[in-house]
Scaffold this motif. Sequence first.
Motif, PDB file in Angstrom:
ATOM      1  N   ALA A  19       0.701  -1.382  -0.086  1.00  0.00           N
ATOM      2  CA  ALA A  19      -0.055   0.028   0.069  1.00  0.00           C
ATOM      3  C   ALA A  19       0.900   1.149   0.032  1.00  0.00           C
ATOM      4  O   ALA A  19       0.734   2.330  -0.528  1.00  0.00           O
ATOM      5  N   ASP A  20       1.882   1.172   0.793  1.00  0.00           N
ATOM      6  CA  ASP A  20       2.828   2.448   0.903  1.00  0.00           C
ATOM      7  C   ASP A  20       3.345   2.586  -0.754  1.00  0.00           C
ATOM      8  O   ASP A  20       3.605   3.659  -1.020  1.00  0.00           O
ATOM      9  N   LEU A  21       3.890   1.667  -1.269  1.00  0.00           N
ATOM     10  CA  LEU A  21       4.528   1.826  -2.368  1.00  0.00           C
ATOM     11  C   LEU A  21       3.486   2.278  -3.400  1.00  0.00           C
ATOM     12  O   LEU A  21       3.701   3.359  -3.967  1.00  0.00           O
ATOM     13  N   LEU A  22       2.254   1.949  -3.460  1.00  0.00           N
ATOM     14  CA  LEU A  22       1.239   2.111  -4.555  1.00  0.00           C
ATOM     15  C   LEU A  22       0.781   3.727  -4.108  1.00  0.00           C
ATOM     16  O   LEU A  22       0.182   4.258  -4.995  1.00  0.00           O
ATOM     17  N   ASP A  23       0.835   3.828  -2.976  1.00  0.00           N
ATOM     18  CA  ASP A  23       0.465   5.517  -2.610  1.00  0.00           C
ATOM     19  C   ASP A  23       1.045   6.416  -3.090  1.00  0.00           C
ATOM     20  O   ASP A  23       0.902   7.685  -3.621  1.00  0.00           O
ATOM     21  N   THR A  35       0.843  -0.147 -15.497  1.00  0.00           N
ATOM     22  CA  THR A  35       1.873  -1.097 -15.946  1.00  0.00           C
ATOM     23  C   THR A  35       1.395  -2.454 -16.125  1.00  0.00           C
ATOM     24  O   THR A  35       0.647  -2.949 -15.152  1.00  0.00           O
ATOM     25  N   PRO A  36       1.676  -3.410 -17.178  1.00  0.00           N
ATOM     26  CA  PRO A  36       1.230  -4.741 -17.084  1.00  0.00           C
ATOM     27  C   PRO A  36       2.062  -5.510 -16.133  1.00  0.00           C
ATOM     28  O   PRO A  36       3.269  -5.460 -15.923  1.00  0.00           O
ATOM     29  N   SER A  37       1.304  -6.371 -15.451  1.00  0.00           N
ATOM     30  CA  SER A  37       2.002  -7.012 -14.373  1.00  0.00           C
ATOM     31  C   SER A  37       2.567  -8.312 -14.885  1.00  0.00           C
ATOM     32  O   SER A  37       2.486  -8.802 -16.046  1.00  0.00           O
ATOM     33  N   THR A 126       5.424  -5.713  -8.024  1.00  0.00           N
ATOM     34  CA  THR A 126       6.797  -5.060  -7.797  1.00  0.00           C
ATOM     35  C   THR A 126       7.894  -5.242  -9.167  1.00  0.00           C
ATOM     36  O   THR A 126       8.662  -4.423  -9.464  1.00  0.00           O
ATOM     37  N   VAL A 127       7.860  -6.651  -9.575  1.00  0.00           N
ATOM     38  CA  VAL A 127       8.922  -6.828 -10.602  1.00  0.00           C
ATOM     39  C   VAL A 127       8.656  -5.967 -11.761  1.00  0.00           C
ATOM     40  O   VAL A 127       9.539  -5.106 -12.235  1.00  0.00           O
ATOM     41  N   PRO A 128       7.693  -5.896 -12.332  1.00  0.00           N
ATOM     42  CA  PRO A 128       7.368  -5.035 -13.560  1.00  0.00           C
ATOM     43  C   PRO A 128       7.534  -3.447 -13.212  1.00  0.00           C
ATOM     44  O   PRO A 128       8.121  -2.590 -14.103  1.00  0.00           O
ATOM     45  N   LEU A 129       7.616  -3.189 -12.045  1.00  0.00           N
ATOM     46  CA  LEU A 129       7.599  -1.870 -11.801  1.00  0.00           C
ATOM     47  C   LEU A 129       9.179  -1.451 -11.310  1.00  0.00           C
ATOM     48  O   LEU A 129       9.210  -0.160 -11.123  1.00  0.00           O
TER      49      LEU A 129
END
Length: 206
Positions: A19-23, A35-37, A126-129
């Motif tokens: 959640a913190d990452l996506l915030d 982004t494609p996962s 997280t991998v594709p990001l």
Amino acid sequence: MTDDTALRSAVTAAYLSLADLLDGAGGAGKEQWDTPSLCEGWRVREVVAHMTMAARYTEDEFMAELRACDYDFTRLSDAVAARDAALPEDVLVAGLRSQVMHHWTPPGGGVRGALNHVVIHGLDITVPLGADPTAAEPAVTAVLNDLTYGGGHAHFGVAIEGRALRATDLDWSYGSGPALSGGAGDLASALCGRTLPAGRLAGDPL
């Protein structure tokens, strides 16, 4: 990590970290949501919509959705992910922060199943990001053990007999034979049948 209390704490921490990452993906970084996962056909927003279903649907509502999909869970997952991906990003993030998700367990999966759910889908994001795994090392190690020693890889149609797996970022290994090595999170994704970006793993693919 075998104690249910420790596992539950790891589940909560993984959800909150994601959640913190996506915030931080709002505003100028909003394109990250599209982004494609690593889940084929799903963007980041579909993955989050899928992994937080329990925060939005009661058991009765879930069963009604499942009946409408002729009890095909894959069809249900695709339908709900496609529909709920259109929710505002703050609503999706709120699902990750929800106490409901922090205490939810998949049918028959228990707390270990909940940990696998949040760790694996977190890696799908997280991998594709290009971000670090949002789950702590002990949580990723527990998932790796479930996927190898616990036989979880078979659920994804992955064969590991006669293969060695070696994590390069923590003290974990499995098996013997031709080695596949890389980050622990990348190994977990490979064991789930995900296709990783080139160069993240060394050795013949599984």
